[in-house]
Write an enzyme that holds these catalytic residues in place. Structure first.
Site, PDB file in Angstrom:
ATOM      1  N   LYS A   1     -13.480  -0.057   6.180  1.00  0.00           N
ATOM      2  CA  LYS A   1     -13.730  -1.241   5.297  1.00  0.00           C
ATOM      3  C   LYS A   1     -14.961  -2.201   6.017  1.00  0.00           C
ATOM      4  O   LYS A   1     -16.713  -2.143   5.358  1.00  0.00           O
ATOM      5  CB  LYS A   1     -12.738  -2.343   4.426  1.00  0.00           C
ATOM      6  CG  LYS A   1     -11.351  -1.364   4.561  1.00  0.00           C
ATOM      7  CD  LYS A   1     -11.461  -0.595   2.934  1.00  0.00           C
ATOM      8  CE  LYS A   1      -9.957   0.221   3.523  1.00  0.00           C
ATOM      9  NZ  LYS A   1      -9.692   0.963   2.797  1.00  0.00           N
TER      10      LYS A   1
ATOM     11  N   TRP B   1       0.725  -0.946  -0.094  1.00  0.00           N
ATOM     12  CA  TRP B   1       0.220  -0.296   0.366  1.00  0.00           C
ATOM     13  C   TRP B   1       0.838   1.433   0.370  1.00  0.00           C
ATOM     14  O   TRP B   1       1.948   0.862   0.586  1.00  0.00           O
ATOM     15  CB  TRP B   1      -0.886  -0.133   1.364  1.00  0.00           C
ATOM     16  CG  TRP B   1      -1.639   1.141   1.506  1.00  0.00           C
ATOM     17  CD1 TRP B   1      -2.805   1.426   0.532  1.00  0.00           C
ATOM     18  CD2 TRP B   1      -1.570   1.666   2.462  1.00  0.00           C
ATOM     19  NE1 TRP B   1      -3.395   2.512   0.445  1.00  0.00           N
ATOM     20  CE2 TRP B   1      -2.849   2.522   2.293  1.00  0.00           C
ATOM     21  CE3 TRP B   1      -1.278   1.881   3.975  1.00  0.00           C
ATOM     22  CZ2 TRP B   1      -3.439   3.611   3.133  1.00  0.00           C
ATOM     23  CZ3 TRP B   1      -1.375   2.468   4.679  1.00  0.00           C
ATOM     24  CH2 TRP B   1      -3.043   3.655   4.558  1.00  0.00           C
TER      25      TRP B   1
ATOM     26  N   ASP C   1      -1.209  -5.650   8.808  1.00  0.00           N
ATOM     27  CA  ASP C   1      -1.927  -5.024   8.533  1.00  0.00           C
ATOM     28  C   ASP C   1      -2.854  -5.543   8.601  1.00  0.00           C
ATOM     29  O   ASP C   1      -2.752  -6.301   7.390  1.00  0.00           O
ATOM     30  CB  ASP C   1      -0.798  -4.291   7.573  1.00  0.00           C
ATOM     31  CG  ASP C   1      -1.793  -2.790   7.062  1.00  0.00           C
ATOM     32  OD1 ASP C   1      -3.138  -3.289   7.769  1.00  0.00           O
ATOM     33  OD2 ASP C   1      -1.850  -2.364   6.025  1.00  0.00           O
TER      34      ASP C   1
HETATM   35  C1  LMR Z   1      -6.899   2.255  -0.895  1.00  0.00           C
HETATM   36  O1  LMR Z   1      -6.046   1.726  -0.925  1.00  0.00           O
HETATM   37  O2  LMR Z   1      -7.535   2.756  -1.707  1.00  0.00           O
HETATM   38  C2  LMR Z   1      -7.184   3.056   0.498  1.00  0.00           C
HETATM   39  O3  LMR Z   1      -7.134   2.175   2.096  1.00  0.00           O
HETATM   40  C3  LMR Z   1      -7.769   4.099   0.915  1.00  0.00           C
HETATM   41  C4  LMR Z   1      -6.322   4.422   0.509  1.00  0.00           C
HETATM   42  O4  LMR Z   1      -6.582   5.372   2.223  1.00  0.00           O
HETATM   43  O5  LMR Z   1      -5.393   4.466   0.107  1.00  0.00           O
END
Ligand code: LMR
Length: 397
Positions: A246, A130, A211
């Site tokens: 979520k 992420w 996570d």
């Molecule tokens: C995403 O990866 O789209 C979500 O977790 C929202 C974000 O804050 O990036």
């Protein structure tokens, strides 16, 4: 002072929503930010949440401060949700939780606790991960290293590559692991792979940091934490950053929890006290509403049952869509197979197209996704799927 600041590049994920909103094409499709959407393209407030809110409206007696560690009932219920009451770390009182503002707040608290224990510690993150993990961990003063995770050619986890990279982990390092529904690739570790990873982490003397942003979105609430529970039972220490954004649909309420599994009850208690001190210096107290809602749901059998049904509905819809997308691509005569999507979990999958093709989809077809070709599968529905498939056929041939 402010003259020194430079303009910054827009956030790769969040900027998509802004662009999408400004797009006037009636056929536009938003596959960007990871929020659940119904068949109607709507992100609803869950009925269980509405009922909990109605209860709170009637019964909440005060809005006075709680504590930097948050709502104790919420913290305990989150531990039960993640580990299960029978788990050894719960029985031994080695697991504790601290409320945090969202999964990001939970990650930040965890990162700052790591820095408090070992200033400048090295955290290993999956490649890809992420995007926000990177600035978040660096912002806590931690050093980052990457480990191989996803093979874009094979469209699967490169587990041998992962273990090979993690062989370089040093004692005291931290390994960040996606608990389930990997963001961005959707490819999850099997239980056997979690077991091998646990052995490696123990051999190296490292600490896992999990996570957990999507519990319940992969295969189910229990199924999605099998790997995490195995690891927690077999390591000395572990950190979890859990999010309720979520699975409770509480995105903007900002609620999550940092969890610590420590070697003893006393060291777990010390960790919580330290987390409280860290939280006090940043936000003092976490926002209450989301945690109060989750606490209300999880302390009511009736609301918990309703929430389970609603969560299952969301999870089933996404898993169903994965099958429909793969078969629709095939039926449209697209040579490239998308069957890999059916084995993936959670909201995301990489389509495996180039950044140029992603740009073309946005420019010529008003279809929005992250440049890595990560799509939010939940953004598709029976209305926009034919247009999406047709557009994919146009760019893939
Ligand atoms: C995403 O990866 O789209 C979500 O977790 C929202 C974000 O804050 O990036």
């Amino acid at each position: 002072m402010f003259e020194q600041l430079q303009p910054i590049k827009a956030d790769a994920i969040l900027s998509l929503s802004v662009e999408f909103r400004a797009d006037t094409n009636p056929n536009k499709v938003d596959l960007g930010v990871g929020v659940y959407k119904t068949e109607e393209g709507h992100t609803p407030v869950l009925a269980a949440v509405k009922q909990a809110e109605a209860f709170l409206l009637q019964n909440q007696a005060s809005k006075t401060y709680l504590a930097p560690t948050g709502n104790a009932g919420f913290n305990d219920r989150m531990l039960s949700l993640v580990f299960g009451d029978d788990h050894i770390v719960m029985q031994n009182k080695r697991a504790r939780a601290v409320q945090a503002p969202g999964g990001t707040g939970a990650l930040s608290l965890g990162a700052r606790l790591i820095a408090r224990c070992t200033p400048g510690a090295t955290v290993w993150v999956s490649n890809p991960t992420w995007a926000n993990h990177i600035p978040l961990l660096q912002g806590a003063g931690l050093n980052l290293k990457e480990y191989t995770y996803y093979d874009g050619q094979a469209k699967a986890i490169d587990f041998a590559g992962m273990m090979n990279d993690l062989n370089n982990v040093k004692a005291g390092d931290v390994v960040l692991i996606h608990g389930c529904c990997h963001n961005p690739c959707g490819a999850d570790l099997s239980l056997e792979q979690w077991q091998k990873l646990t052995d490696l982490i123990n051999d190296k003397g490292a600490t896992p940091f999990v996570d957990l942003a999507y519990q319940g979105f992969g295969s189910g609430l229990e199924e999605d934490v099998q790997g995490l529970r195995y690891m927690a039972a077999n390591v000395k220490e572990l950190l979890v950053a859990a999010s309720c954004s979520k699975n409770f649909g509480l995105y903007r309420e900002r609620v999550g929890a940092t969890m610590v599994v420590s070697a003893t009850e006393q060291s777990a208690s010390n960790a919580v006290d330290n987390l409280g001190v860290v939280a006090r210096a940043i936000w003092s107290m976490p926002p209450d509403h989301g945690a109060a809602v989750v606490d209300t749901i999880l302390s009511s059998q009736e609301l918990t049952t309703l929430w389970h049904q609603e969560l299952k509905e969301m999870c089933d819809r996404i898993n169903g869509l994965r099958t429909v997308v793969a078969s629709s691509m095939k039926d449209a005569g697209i040579a490239q197979s998308f069957d890999f999507m059916t084995g993936e979990k959670g909201m995301f999958s990489f389509l495996g197209i180039s950044p140029e093709q992603v740009a073309t989809l946005k420019r010529d077809y008003s279809i929005y996704m992250v440049s890595s070709s990560r799509i939010n599968v939940a953004g598709l529905n029976s209305n926009n799927l034919p247009y999406f498939v047709e557009s994919m056929k146009a760019i893939l041939g």
